[in-house]
Design a protein around this motif. Structure first.
Motif, PDB file in Angstrom:
ATOM      1  N   PRO A  85     -12.254 -34.590  50.263  1.00  0.00           N
ATOM      2  CA  PRO A  85     -12.164 -35.001  49.057  1.00  0.00           C
ATOM      3  C   PRO A  85     -13.774 -35.564  48.815  1.00  0.00           C
ATOM      4  CG  PRO A  85     -11.038 -36.144  51.136  1.00  0.00           C
ATOM      5  CD  PRO A  85     -11.521 -35.749  51.954  1.00  0.00           C
ATOM      6  N   GLY A  86     -13.638 -35.573  47.489  1.00  0.00           N
ATOM      7  CA  GLY A  86     -14.763 -35.920  47.434  1.00  0.00           C
ATOM      8  C   GLY A  86     -15.470 -35.511  45.849  1.00  0.00           C
ATOM      9  N   PRO A  87     -16.649 -35.943  45.634  1.00  0.00           N
ATOM     10  CA  PRO A  87     -17.031 -36.394  43.994  1.00  0.00           C
ATOM     11  C   PRO A  87     -17.379 -35.068  43.884  1.00  0.00           C
ATOM     12  CG  PRO A  87     -18.690 -37.386  44.913  1.00  0.00           C
ATOM     13  CD  PRO A  87     -17.834 -37.449  45.856  1.00  0.00           C
ATOM     14  N   LEU A  88     -16.691 -33.867  43.764  1.00  0.00           N
ATOM     15  CA  LEU A  88     -17.211 -32.281  43.401  1.00  0.00           C
ATOM     16  C   LEU A  88     -15.976 -32.032  42.694  1.00  0.00           C
ATOM     17  CD1 LEU A  88     -18.904 -30.077  43.869  1.00  0.00           C
ATOM     18  CD2 LEU A  88     -18.395 -29.263  45.336  1.00  0.00           C
ATOM     19  N   THR A  89     -16.117 -31.351  41.307  1.00  0.00           N
ATOM     20  CA  THR A  89     -15.369 -30.570  40.926  1.00  0.00           C
ATOM     21  C   THR A  89     -16.248 -28.990  40.488  1.00  0.00           C
ATOM     22  OG1 THR A  89     -14.567 -32.677  39.145  1.00  0.00           O
ATOM     23  CG2 THR A  89     -13.987 -30.497  38.633  1.00  0.00           C
ATOM     24  N   LEU A  90     -14.672 -28.245  40.813  1.00  0.00           N
ATOM     25  CA  LEU A  90     -15.437 -26.848  41.034  1.00  0.00           C
ATOM     26  C   LEU A  90     -14.213 -26.213  39.411  1.00  0.00           C
ATOM     27  CD1 LEU A  90     -14.836 -27.132  44.598  1.00  0.00           C
ATOM     28  CD2 LEU A  90     -16.302 -25.214  43.354  1.00  0.00           C
ATOM     29  N   VAL A  91     -14.920 -25.097  39.391  1.00  0.00           N
ATOM     30  CA  VAL A  91     -14.159 -24.205  37.598  1.00  0.00           C
ATOM     31  C   VAL A  91     -13.579 -22.954  38.508  1.00  0.00           C
ATOM     32  CG1 VAL A  91     -14.832 -23.481  35.346  1.00  0.00           C
ATOM     33  CG2 VAL A  91     -16.088 -25.511  36.012  1.00  0.00           C
ATOM     34  N   LEU A  92     -12.501 -22.313  38.389  1.00  0.00           N
ATOM     35  CA  LEU A  92     -12.208 -21.774  38.900  1.00  0.00           C
ATOM     36  C   LEU A  92     -11.561 -20.884  38.347  1.00  0.00           C
ATOM     37  CD1 LEU A  92     -11.220 -23.574  42.680  1.00  0.00           C
ATOM     38  CD2 LEU A  92     -12.300 -21.948  42.148  1.00  0.00           C
ATOM     39  N   PRO A  93     -10.977 -19.038  38.569  1.00  0.00           N
ATOM     40  CA  PRO A  93     -10.157 -18.895  37.710  1.00  0.00           C
ATOM     41  C   PRO A  93      -8.324 -19.233  37.809  1.00  0.00           C
ATOM     42  CG  PRO A  93     -11.864 -17.236  38.910  1.00  0.00           C
ATOM     43  CD  PRO A  93     -11.628 -18.544  39.540  1.00  0.00           C
ATOM     44  N   LEU A  94      -7.777 -19.763  36.768  1.00  0.00           N
ATOM     45  CA  LEU A  94      -6.357 -20.060  37.010  1.00  0.00           C
ATOM     46  C   LEU A  94      -5.647 -19.113  37.203  1.00  0.00           C
ATOM     47  CD1 LEU A  94      -4.942 -22.164  33.491  1.00  0.00           C
ATOM     48  CD2 LEU A  94      -4.588 -22.583  36.314  1.00  0.00           C
ATOM     49  N   LYS A  95      -4.383 -18.704  38.068  1.00  0.00           N
ATOM     50  CA  LYS A  95      -3.978 -17.798  38.685  1.00  0.00           C
ATOM     51  C   LYS A  95      -3.284 -17.860  37.419  1.00  0.00           C
ATOM     52  CE  LYS A  95      -3.252 -18.208  43.912  1.00  0.00           C
ATOM     53  NZ  LYS A  95      -2.581 -18.773  44.321  1.00  0.00           N
ATOM     54  N   PRO A  96      -2.550 -16.344  37.292  1.00  0.00           N
ATOM     55  CA  PRO A  96      -1.939 -15.973  35.520  1.00  0.00           C
ATOM     56  C   PRO A  96      -0.796 -16.904  35.231  1.00  0.00           C
ATOM     57  CG  PRO A  96      -1.847 -13.770  37.192  1.00  0.00           C
ATOM     58  CD  PRO A  96      -2.224 -15.284  38.370  1.00  0.00           C
ATOM     59  N   ASP A  97       0.555 -16.973  36.740  1.00  0.00           N
ATOM     60  CA  ASP A  97       1.537 -17.698  36.216  1.00  0.00           C
ATOM     61  C   ASP A  97       2.159 -19.389  36.268  1.00  0.00           C
ATOM     62  OD1 ASP A  97       3.110 -15.570  35.364  1.00  0.00           O
ATOM     63  OD2 ASP A  97       3.272 -14.062  37.216  1.00  0.00           O
ATOM     64  N   THR A  98       0.680 -20.075  35.910  1.00  0.00           N
ATOM     65  CA  THR A  98       0.470 -20.535  36.174  1.00  0.00           C
ATOM     66  C   THR A  98       1.527 -21.958  35.783  1.00  0.00           C
ATOM     67  OG1 THR A  98      -0.854 -22.690  37.205  1.00  0.00           O
ATOM     68  CG2 THR A  98      -1.574 -21.344  34.868  1.00  0.00           C
ATOM     69  N   VAL A  99       2.189 -22.374  36.377  1.00  0.00           N
ATOM     70  CA  VAL A  99       2.767 -24.080  35.682  1.00  0.00           C
ATOM     71  C   VAL A  99       1.753 -25.242  35.451  1.00  0.00           C
ATOM     72  CG1 VAL A  99       5.400 -23.514  37.172  1.00  0.00           C
ATOM     73  CG2 VAL A  99       2.879 -25.622  37.913  1.00  0.00           C
ATOM     74  N   ILE A 100       0.808 -25.380  35.551  1.00  0.00           N
ATOM     75  CA  ILE A 100      -0.147 -26.099  34.283  1.00  0.00           C
ATOM     76  C   ILE A 100      -0.410 -25.475  33.216  1.00  0.00           C
ATOM     77  CG2 ILE A 100      -2.614 -27.006  34.007  1.00  0.00           C
ATOM     78  CD1 ILE A 100      -2.833 -26.633  37.397  1.00  0.00           C
ATOM     79  N   HIS A 101      -0.264 -27.442  32.268  1.00  0.00           N
ATOM     80  CA  HIS A 101      -0.100 -26.619  31.296  1.00  0.00           C
ATOM     81  C   HIS A 101      -1.109 -26.398  30.220  1.00  0.00           C
ATOM     82  CE1 HIS A 101       0.795 -27.491  26.976  1.00  0.00           C
ATOM     83  NE2 HIS A 101       2.207 -26.963  26.781  1.00  0.00           N
ATOM     84  N   PRO A 102      -1.591 -25.009  29.329  1.00  0.00           N
ATOM     85  CA  PRO A 102      -2.716 -25.037  29.137  1.00  0.00           C
ATOM     86  C   PRO A 102      -3.421 -25.865  28.185  1.00  0.00           C
ATOM     87  CG  PRO A 102      -0.087 -23.903  27.586  1.00  0.00           C
ATOM     88  CD  PRO A 102      -0.112 -24.497  29.316  1.00  0.00           C
ATOM     89  N   LEU A 103      -2.176 -26.352  27.643  1.00  0.00           N
ATOM     90  CA  LEU A 103      -3.593 -28.216  27.118  1.00  0.00           C
ATOM     91  C   LEU A 103      -4.672 -28.726  27.993  1.00  0.00           C
ATOM     92  CD1 LEU A 103      -3.436 -29.630  24.373  1.00  0.00           C
ATOM     93  CD2 LEU A 103      -1.477 -31.027  25.372  1.00  0.00           C
ATOM     94  N   VAL A 104      -4.204 -28.439  29.506  1.00  0.00           N
ATOM     95  CA  VAL A 104      -4.861 -28.839  30.994  1.00  0.00           C
ATOM     96  C   VAL A 104      -6.562 -27.557  29.834  1.00  0.00           C
ATOM     97  CG1 VAL A 104      -5.232 -29.192  32.905  1.00  0.00           C
ATOM     98  CG2 VAL A 104      -3.269 -29.751  32.008  1.00  0.00           C
ATOM     99  N   ALA A 105      -6.107 -27.215  30.380  1.00  0.00           N
ATOM    100  CA  ALA A 105      -7.256 -25.655  30.452  1.00  0.00           C
ATOM    101  C   ALA A 105      -7.664 -25.814  29.064  1.00  0.00           C
ATOM    102  CB  ALA A 105      -7.319 -25.599  30.993  1.00  0.00           C
ATOM    103  N   ALA A 106      -7.398 -26.466  27.607  1.00  0.00           N
ATOM    104  CA  ALA A 106      -7.486 -26.794  26.728  1.00  0.00           C
ATOM    105  C   ALA A 106      -7.568 -24.691  26.596  1.00  0.00           C
ATOM    106  CB  ALA A 106      -8.995 -26.701  26.060  1.00  0.00           C
ATOM    107  N   GLY A 107      -6.824 -23.620  26.997  1.00  0.00           N
ATOM    108  CA  GLY A 107      -6.255 -21.945  26.077  1.00  0.00           C
ATOM    109  C   GLY A 107      -7.722 -22.204  27.242  1.00  0.00           C
ATOM    110  N   LEU A 108      -8.127 -21.924  27.834  1.00  0.00           N
ATOM    111  CA  LEU A 108      -9.564 -21.389  28.458  1.00  0.00           C
ATOM    112  C   LEU A 108      -8.252 -20.569  30.283  1.00  0.00           C
ATOM    113  CD1 LEU A 108     -12.131 -23.802  29.187  1.00  0.00           C
ATOM    114  CD2 LEU A 108     -12.620 -21.915  27.848  1.00  0.00           C
TER     115      LEU A 108
END
Ligand code: TXA
Ligand code: MG
Length: 325
Positions: A85-108
């Motif tokens: 854990p720490g102050p690093l954020t990684l931008v990664l490809p979303l898995k296709p059938d994700t339950v994360i709401h599309p608003l989180v990634a603003a549709g990316l």
């Protein structure tokens, strides 16, 4: 509310109901919502007055949770193993059938993931869902690094604020994206670029900040105080508020209406931890201008200078920060 066992369970319950909770992290305080609940995530944008096209960072409790939502290449995994854990954020490809709401990634089709230190991780584990959380401040204002700062700004709009004292790092996380063998620096932040470069044995790829549409949070005047900001000041003008750094003072420092030193000894970690709090305090004095002494660019100095340049960016006269975004 504090951060004992009961507070963690209460926070998880409130989040499960789709409400917002301000959570302490080592970087800054986050305005958190269940990332799988679209209404809850929309509540973040509403509370912050933030434009909907700005994607949010999604916080996970561990690498295993990250794997549920994103495709993790070997180099990204190495970075997680070294710095989470720490102050690093990684931008990664979303898995296709994700339950994360599309608003989180603003549709990316990518997602920014981070595993925070401290109590936030325990809340995420208790909820067993990731938390979308931008910094807990009104859009365009200085990021909150303490519970009272959150209370001041957003108190009426949040169900619960957990208080774990001042944030240890004081700057938002560093955001990177792996691109083949290279690592792109999308936002300098609380993990120094040099620390990442030491691990991977290569320089980070720095994108042109002015064309950085990939991280819209990097907009100029994103961290704007009400006062104007003058950088690299060697000579203070009467009535300015002075944000000092290090043992030596600028000429005319005694003419300042007020002054705070980010770090008397010139320690950049200490300066980072104090930055937003001191900007807010100096802004509160009511001087027209905050004058900032020069701050070196090495280590966390890069992120500190990045935030200061944004704070100093001219705002278009006919538009509010909200409209520009
Ligand atoms: O330290 C932090 O990172 C804090 C604490 C609360 O964790 N969070 C934070 O989140 O600063 P936020 O939402 O204020 O910053 C999000 C940044 C923005 O610059 C945004 O554009 C970028 O992350 N971002 C989010 N998703 C992205 C994506 N898929 N691709 C590129 N950039 C992304
Ligand atoms: Mg922010």
């Amino acid at each position: 509310m504090g951060t004992d066992e009961q507070a963690i369970l209460t926070a998880a319950d409130v989040l499960a109901e789709g409400k917002l909770v301000a959570i302490p992290t080592e970087t800054v305080y986050g305005l958190a919502a269940d990332a799988t609940n679209g209404n809850a995530v929309a509540g973040i944008f509403e509370a912050k007055g933030r434009p909907h096209f700005n994607p949010l960072i999604c916080h996970v409790s561990d690498v295993a949770m990250a794997e549920r939502y994103a495709l993790i290449d070997p180099l990204s995994r190495r970075l997680m193993d070294a710095f989470w854990p720490g102050p690093l954020t990684l931008v990664l490809p979303l898995k296709p059938d994700t339950v994360i709401h599309p608003l989180v990634a603003a549709g990316l089709d990518t997602i920014a993931l981070r595993m925070p230190r401290g109590v936030a991780g325990k809340i995420i584990s208790a909820l067993d869902r990731p938390l979308a959380a931008p910094s807990a401040n009104t859009s365009g204002k200085i990021s909150a690094t303490s519970a009272p700062a959150v209370e001041d700004d957003l108190g009426l709009k949040i169900a619960l604020i957990l208080d774990a004292g001042p944030s240890e790092v004081g700057l938002e996380s560093t955001i990177v994206k792996v691109d083949g063998d290279a690592v792109q620096l999308l936002r300098p932040g609380g993990l120094a670029a040099e620390d990442i470069e030491a691990l991977i044995g290569e320089k980070l790829k720095r994108i042109d900040q002015r064309s950085a549409i990939e991280a819209p949070g990097m907009l100029a005047s994103h961290y704007a105080p009400a006062a104007g900001v003058r950088l690299n000041v060697h000579e203070v003008r009467e009535g300015e508020a002075l944000l000092a750094f290090g043992p030596a003072r600028a000429i005319g420092a005694e003419l300042a209406a007020a002054s705070l030193n980010l770090s008397e000894s010139g320690n950049l970690r200490e300066a980072a931890a104090n930055l937003f709090d001191f900007m807010k305090r100096l802004d509160g004095i009511g001087s027209a201008v905050i004058a900032v002494e020069p701050i070196p660019f090495n280590g966390l100095g890069e992120a500190i200078n990045d935030r200061l340049v944004r704070a100093a960016a001219p705002r278009l006269p006919s538009m509010t920060v909200e409209q520009i975004k």
